[in-house]
Every structure is written in structure tokens, then in C-alpha cells.
Design a protein around this motif. Structure first.
Motif, PDB file in Angstrom:
ATOM      1  N   UNK A 155      -1.612   7.804   8.181  1.00 12.15           N
ATOM      2  CA  UNK A 155      -2.712   8.770   7.994  1.00 12.15           C
ATOM      3  C   UNK A 155      -2.229  10.143   7.520  1.00 12.15           C
ATOM      4  N   UNK A 156      -1.109  10.611   8.065  1.00 14.30           N
ATOM      5  CA  UNK A 156      -0.600  11.927   7.658  1.00 14.30           C
ATOM      6  C   UNK A 156      -0.183  11.885   6.193  1.00 14.30           C
TER       7      UNK A 156
ATOM      8  N   UNK B 220       0.829  -1.210   0.000  1.00 17.11           N
ATOM      9  CA  UNK B 220       0.000   0.000   0.000  1.00 17.11           C
ATOM     10  C   UNK B 220       0.864   1.260   0.000  1.00 17.11           C
ATOM     11  N   UNK B 221       1.943   1.229   0.781  1.00 14.34           N
ATOM     12  CA  UNK B 221       2.827   2.381   0.873  1.00 14.34           C
ATOM     13  C   UNK B 221       3.531   2.648  -0.458  1.00 14.34           C
TER      14      UNK B 221
ATOM     15  N   UNK C 169      -5.985  10.140  -6.174  1.00 12.98           N
ATOM     16  CA  UNK C 169      -6.995   9.765  -5.177  1.00 12.98           C
ATOM     17  C   UNK C 169      -7.006   8.252  -4.952  1.00 12.98           C
ATOM     18  N   UNK C 170      -6.709   7.469  -5.995  1.00 15.82           N
ATOM     19  CA  UNK C 170      -6.632   6.012  -5.814  1.00 15.82           C
ATOM     20  C   UNK C 170      -5.512   5.664  -4.831  1.00 15.82           C
ATOM     21  N   UNK C 171      -4.425   6.436  -4.857  1.00 14.44           N
ATOM     22  CA  UNK C 171      -3.319   6.207  -3.927  1.00 14.44           C
ATOM     23  C   UNK C 171      -3.742   6.494  -2.494  1.00 14.44           C
TER      24      UNK C 171
ATOM     25  N   UNK D  38      -3.708   3.761   0.663  1.00 16.56           N
ATOM     26  CA  UNK D  38      -3.041   4.032   1.934  1.00 16.56           C
ATOM     27  C   UNK D  38      -3.986   3.808   3.120  1.00 16.56           C
ATOM     28  N   UNK D  39      -5.238   4.178   2.965  1.00 13.89           N
ATOM     29  CA  UNK D  39      -6.225   3.940   4.033  1.00 13.89           C
ATOM     30  C   UNK D  39      -6.392   2.433   4.267  1.00 13.89           C
TER      31      UNK D  39
END
Length: 422
Positions: free
Chosen positions: A308-309, A244-245, A395-397, A401-402
């Protein structure tokens, strides 16, 4: 027996000798610089490559995806071969070949030949990751391993920034042909490969195999395999969070230069300089996070701060239109994003797997993480072609990440265990 007066002089000389693990950190930091410079320096000049070969955004994304596809496929075999036949040998040969193929990429007259050269470069660069972290984890004292990994990993940020700035300056500002950076980085990479060969040592392979066989028999009776590693809960969580990162990071380093040029109106070396803020800002973030984590002995709390940041900063990058706010968002993403998180995840792998399986474990770690680097460049290019904007890709990224944050909730971490100096 040495004369008595010679003994203090010998002791003074020993006192000022550079520890071997410092040399390892230095060599591998340079290695990460040029591994990553070669991966990403072409992103600010993607439009020039596209004009040369008449490509759309999806095809431009394929230039990066094909590199990461072969790089990713070769990760696990490279780690296994390094454990069996010698880590240093495989690393050095692959690294030098990587430099040669980077230069060859600039010689290709057609797009198909260019893709083949990039695919071969990706394949050769796969010999670096697993063997490098196996050798460095072996050399760096455990107490300093997270900080040592952070310093090595800071080479990634320096290399990406160097690649962005140099390619955009030479091609976009000075009007040089887009192939010139390929030649420059190819030569520099070969030289760094020779330096690594000179500085890094490897224990006698036969002795290592005998020791590891004894350790496997006495400590780890079950056979270490990819399946057994994936059954380890903490390792699996670490691998998926890395995926994800890296997805978010790949979106940024691949498409941010083009986003800045086409949707924010920046030109020339401004594109490279602003895009370079992300990898440069990541360096202090990684060092500070890893240092505090070493002191407290905990990884999970920092992941719940960093992820989150990073997601909010990435969202703000495409949402805001003020240049000052855009630069602020990029700096924050750099400080709290993927490269800051990496040392914590790397330390988590080394703490959850036996040393004899480091090569396979780190290669599997990188394999799963880098799958996102295969998907992200093409997918964001595809979204850009369909929507006429790159915002959907960014926005997909954020969404990915979420998802990574949710996965991190399943990581089990006990209390701090004090580690003695080695």
C-alpha cells in the motif's frame, strides 16, 4: 601429524577464513548489479536512441519490451536445463554472452538490428536468475537466507542507479554518443562473469543428481512439474504478487527519466540522479524488511505494509508538482517498493518448494513476474502517445499494485518455525 605448535596457527588461519556463502553473496551481488545496469542504463538516453532511429514512444517502449520478451520466454527452459546439466556452467556462459551482446547492441546501424541484438541479450541473460538463486539458496544457511537474498538483490538497486547516473552523465552532460555506455557495460559484464566463474563452486553434478533422485523418491513421490508448482496456493499467490510488483517497478525505471525530462523540466544528469533515488532507496528498505522478517518468521504482514505504501508513493510521484515532494515520493517508493518486497517473495518460494526443484521454481517465479516487464514498457508508451502524457501509465501501475494487495490476502502463513544454525 602436525607439530603441536603449528596447530594453534592453523586454527587461527581457519578462524579468519571468509565463509564460502559470503563469497557467493558477493559474487552474485555483483552479478545482479550488471544484469540490471545493462537492462536499464539506456532509459535516461531513450530520447537520443529515438532521434537516431526516428521512433515514437510506443517504439521506444518496444526496445525494452523485446528484451524482456526473450528474457521471459527463456526463464523456465533455463531453469530446467540448469537443474539437469549444471547451474554454474549455464549461468557463467550466459552471463559472459550477455556482456558481449550488450556491447554488440551499440554497434547496430539500423533499428531492426538493434532490436535483434537486444532480443539476443535478453535471451542470454535468462540463464542467470533461476540458476543463481538455486546456487545461492543451496549455499546460504537457511537462518540467513532472507538477509542473504536481500544483500544479493541490493545489487539490483546499485546497478540500476549506476546505469542511470553513468549513461546520463556521459551522454546528456558530456555529449558522448549514446552507444558508448553499451560498450562500457558490455566489457564490465564480461569481467564480472569471469569473477563469478572463479568464486562460485558447484557440487559434483552426478552426486547432486543421485542425492536429488533419492530425495524425490523418498520425500516427494509425485513428479515436480510446472503444473504442480502452480497448484501450490502460496507459490501461485507469490508469483502473481511479483507480477504486480514488477509492473509498477518497470513503469518507474523505464519511463521515469523521460517523465522527469518532458513533464517536470529536469535536464542532463539531473534526470539520472533523481531517477537513481528509487533503486538506491530500495537497498536499506530491502535489508531492514528482510531482517525483521527473518526475526519474526512472517512474510505476509510486511507485504501488507510495503504494497500500500508503494502504491501511494507511486500515485504521489505524478500527482505532486513540488520538486521536494516528488523526491520524497520517489524515496518512499524506493524504500517500500518492489526491491524491498523481493526478498520476502524469494524466501516464500524457497520455503514452499523442495530444494531439488529450486531451478524450475525460481525460473517460473521470474517468468510470471517478468511478463509484466514485457507489457509495461510498450503499454505505457502507447498510453503516452494516445493521451499526450505519461501520467496515465503511472496510474495504471498504481491500480495493478492494488490488485496485488488483494491477491496477497489469499496467502496462507503459519506461525514462526525456528530454524537452527547450519
Amino acid at each position: 601429524m602436525a607439530p603441536r605448535e603449528a596447530q594453534p596457527q592453523f586454527q587461527r588461519q581457519n578462524k579468519f577464513m571468509i565463509p564460502y556463502w559470503w563469497k557467493v553473496v558477493f559474487a552474485f551481488t555483483l552479478g545482479w548489479m550488471f544484469i540490471n545496469a545493462n537492462k536499464y542504463f539506456l532509459n535516461p538516453i531513450l530520447d537520443n536512441i529515438g532521434l537516431e532511429y526516428n521512433l515514437n514512444n510506443s517504439q521506444l517502449g518496444l526496445v525494452n519490451s523485446i528484451f524482456f520478451l526473450t528474457y521471459t520466454i527463456a526463464q523456465i527452459p533455463a531453469g530446467a536445463f540448469s537443474d539437469k546439466f549444471g547451474r554454474k556452467k549455464l549461468l557463467v556462459v550466459g552471463f559472459i554472452l550477455y556482456g558481449i551482446l550488450t556491447g554488440v547492441s551499440g554497434l547496430m546501424a539500423g533499428f531492426t538490428g538493434f532490436l535483434v541484438a537486444r532480443a539476443m541479450a535478453g535471451l542470454s541473460s535468462a540463464t542467470y536468475y533461476g540458476p543463481q538463486f538455486a546456487l545461492s539458496s543451496e549455499a546460504i544457511p537457511e537462518k540467513h537466507r532472507t538477509v542473504g537474498s536481500a544483500i544479493i538483490n541490493s545489487g539490483s538497486g546499485i546497478g540500476i542507479a549506476f546505469g542511470f547516473i553513468l549513461s546520463s552523465t556521459l551522454v546528456l552532460d558530456m555529449g558522448m554518443k549514446w552507444t558508448i555506455p553499451f560498450y562500457i557495460f558490455g566489457i564490465l559484464t564480461v569481467l564480472v562473469g569471469i569473477l563469478i566463474a572463479a568464486l562460485v563452486k558447484e557440487k559434483n553434478p552426478d552426486a547432486v543428481k543421485e542425492r536429488e533422485q533419492l530425495e524425490k523418491t523418498s520425500v516427494h513421490e509425485e513428479k515436480v512439474s510446472v503444473v504442480s508448482l502452480l497448484k501450490n496456493r502460496n507459490l501461485l499467490v507469490t508469483f502473481l504478487v511479483l507480477f504486480c510488483s514488477i509492473y509498477g517497478f518497470t513503469v518507474v525505471v523505464t519511463w521515469l527519466p523521460k517523465f522527469l525530462e518532458t513533464e517536470r523540466g529536469f535536464h542532463g544528469s539531473q534526470v539520472g540522479l533523481i531517477a537513481a533515488l528509487v533503486p538506491l532507496a530500495s537497498i536499506p528498505g530491502a535489508l531492514v524488511a528482510s531482517y525483521i522478517s527473518d526475526r519474526l518468521g512472517r512474510k505476509k504482514p510486511f507485504a501488507f505494509v510495503l504494497i500500500p505504501i508503494a502504491a501511494i508513493a507511486l500515485w504521489a510521484t505524478v500527482y505532486v508538482h513540488s520538486t521536494a515532494l516528488l523526491i520524497t515520493a520517489l524515496l518512499i517508493y524506493g524504500l517500500f517498493g518492489k526491491i524491498a518486497l523481493d526478498p520476502l517473495l524469494i524466501a516464500s518460494v524457497s520455503e514452499n518448494v523442495h530444494q531439488s526443484a529450486y531451478g524450475v521454481a525460481f525460473s517460473l517465479y521470474n517468468f510470471i513476474g517478468m511478463i509484466s516487464s514485457v507489457i509495461a514498457p510498450w503499454f505505457v508508451g502507447y498510453l503516452a502517445d494516445k493521451t499526450g502524457s505519461m501520467t496515465a501509465g503511472f496510474y495504471s501501475a498504481v491500480i495493478v499494485l492494488v490488485v496485488g494487495l488483494v491477491i496477497m490476502m489469499f496467502f496462507k502463513e503459519g506461525p514462526k518455525v525456528k530454524v537452527k544454525d547450519v
